[in-house]
Design an enzyme around this catalytic site. Structure first.
Site, PDB file in Angstrom:
ATOM      1  N   ASP A  97       0.854  -1.194   0.000  1.00 20.98           N
ATOM      2  CA  ASP A  97       0.000   0.000   0.000  1.00 20.98           C
ATOM      3  C   ASP A  97       0.891   1.245   0.000  1.00 20.98           C
ATOM      4  O   ASP A  97       2.109   1.153  -0.208  1.00 20.98           O
ATOM      5  CB  ASP A  97      -1.011  -0.028   1.156  1.00 20.98           C
ATOM      6  CG  ASP A  97      -0.390   0.193   2.530  1.00 20.98           C
ATOM      7  OD1 ASP A  97       0.853   0.326   2.612  1.00 20.98           O
ATOM      8  OD2 ASP A  97      -1.145   0.238   3.514  1.00 20.98           O
TER       9      ASP A  97
ATOM     10  N   HIS B 208       6.636 -25.549   8.405  1.00 21.55           N
ATOM     11  CA  HIS B 208       5.523 -26.183   9.113  1.00 21.55           C
ATOM     12  C   HIS B 208       4.152 -25.826   8.552  1.00 21.55           C
ATOM     13  O   HIS B 208       3.230 -26.635   8.619  1.00 21.55           O
ATOM     14  CB  HIS B 208       5.546 -25.809  10.598  1.00 21.55           C
ATOM     15  CG  HIS B 208       6.685 -26.434  11.345  1.00 21.55           C
ATOM     16  ND1 HIS B 208       6.782 -26.394  12.725  1.00 21.55           N
ATOM     17  CD2 HIS B 208       7.786 -27.107  10.912  1.00 21.55           C
ATOM     18  CE1 HIS B 208       7.907 -27.025  13.107  1.00 21.55           C
ATOM     19  NE2 HIS B 208       8.525 -27.460  12.024  1.00 21.55           N
TER      20      HIS B 208
ATOM     21  N   THR C  65       1.909  -2.438   8.808  1.00 21.79           N
ATOM     22  CA  THR C  65       2.204  -3.503   9.775  1.00 21.79           C
ATOM     23  C   THR C  65       2.298  -4.882   9.140  1.00 21.79           C
ATOM     24  O   THR C  65       2.745  -5.828   9.794  1.00 21.79           O
ATOM     25  CB  THR C  65       1.084  -3.588  10.831  1.00 21.79           C
ATOM     26  OG1 THR C  65      -0.157  -3.824  10.140  1.00 21.79           O
ATOM     27  CG2 THR C  65       0.974  -2.303  11.640  1.00 21.79           C
TER      28      THR C  65
HETATM   29  C1  RB5 Z   1      -2.258   2.436   6.537  1.00 27.97           C
HETATM   30  O1  RB5 Z   1      -2.355   3.605   7.290  1.00 27.97           O
HETATM   31  C2  RB5 Z   1      -2.147   1.221   7.457  1.00 27.97           C
HETATM   32  O2  RB5 Z   1      -3.338   1.037   8.127  1.00 27.97           O
HETATM   33  C3  RB5 Z   1      -1.765   0.001   6.667  1.00 27.97           C
HETATM   34  O3  RB5 Z   1      -0.565   0.231   6.009  1.00 27.97           O
HETATM   35  C4  RB5 Z   1      -1.563  -1.286   7.446  1.00 27.97           C
HETATM   36  O4  RB5 Z   1      -0.706  -1.086   8.520  1.00 27.97           O
HETATM   37  C5  RB5 Z   1      -2.794  -1.996   7.816  1.00 27.97           C
HETATM   38  O5  RB5 Z   1      -2.777  -3.115   8.363  1.00 27.97           O
END
Ligand code: RB5
Length: 154
Positions: A8, A98, A67
């Site tokens: 993203d 696994h 994340t």
């Molecule tokens: C974007 O702000 C953030 O929410 C996205 O990159 C991600 O961390 C979502 O799980």
């Protein structure tokens, strides 16, 4: 080996670095993520990479968002996908050995580029061990297919 990569808007730089790294190691990489830092909904990339993997158009996938969580959750909605978000090379390796993961995910806001490279290295080098692990993967598939798990009713 052919890979798909997606991301993203918060992971454009890390996506480019990992893509270049993989290409330098001889992998063919299809980029289906965004190349812009304009706000971008991660399920689009998660789905695109998952579709390519599930349809056998590529061998495996790499997903990166802030994340790694949202983009891997999205990919895991596609039947046959086992996407794992991880922040360390040990989990990456074991997830292949696994759990036979076919997509690896991580967060550009969580780990640095050198850890990300170690994660993809360990993951791509690891081999699925099958055997007792297949029983468990079959159970995961059963939950997805039927929304039930016979073994949990016993
Ligand atoms: C974007 O702000 C953030 O929410 C996205 O990159 C991600 O961390 C979502 O799980």
């Amino acid at each position: 080996m052919k890979l798909a990569i997606g991301n993203d808007h918060v992971a454009v730089e890390m996506k480019n670095e990992i893509m270049n790294y993989l290409v330098s190691k001889g992998y063919e990489v299809i980029n289906v993520g965004t190349d812009s830092t304009e706000r971008f909904n991660y399920p689009v990339s998660g789905y695109k990479v998952a579709r390519l993997v599930a349809d056998g158009k590529v061998d495996a996938g790499v997903l990166i968002c802030g994340t790694g969580v949202g983009i891997s959750l999205s990919a895991n909605k596609v039947n046959g996908i086992r996407a794992c978000v991880c922040s360390d090379p040990y989990t990456a390796r074991l997830s292949k050995q696994h759990n036979n993961t076919n997509i690896i995910a991580f967060g550009s806001r969580v780990i640095g580029i050198e850890t990300a490279k170690m994660i993809v290295d360990e993951w791509l080098a690891a081999e699925y061990e099958g055997g007792r692990h297949q029983t468990r993967i079959d159970m995961i598939d059963e939950i997805g297919r039927t929304q039930h798990l016979k073994a949990a009713e016993e």
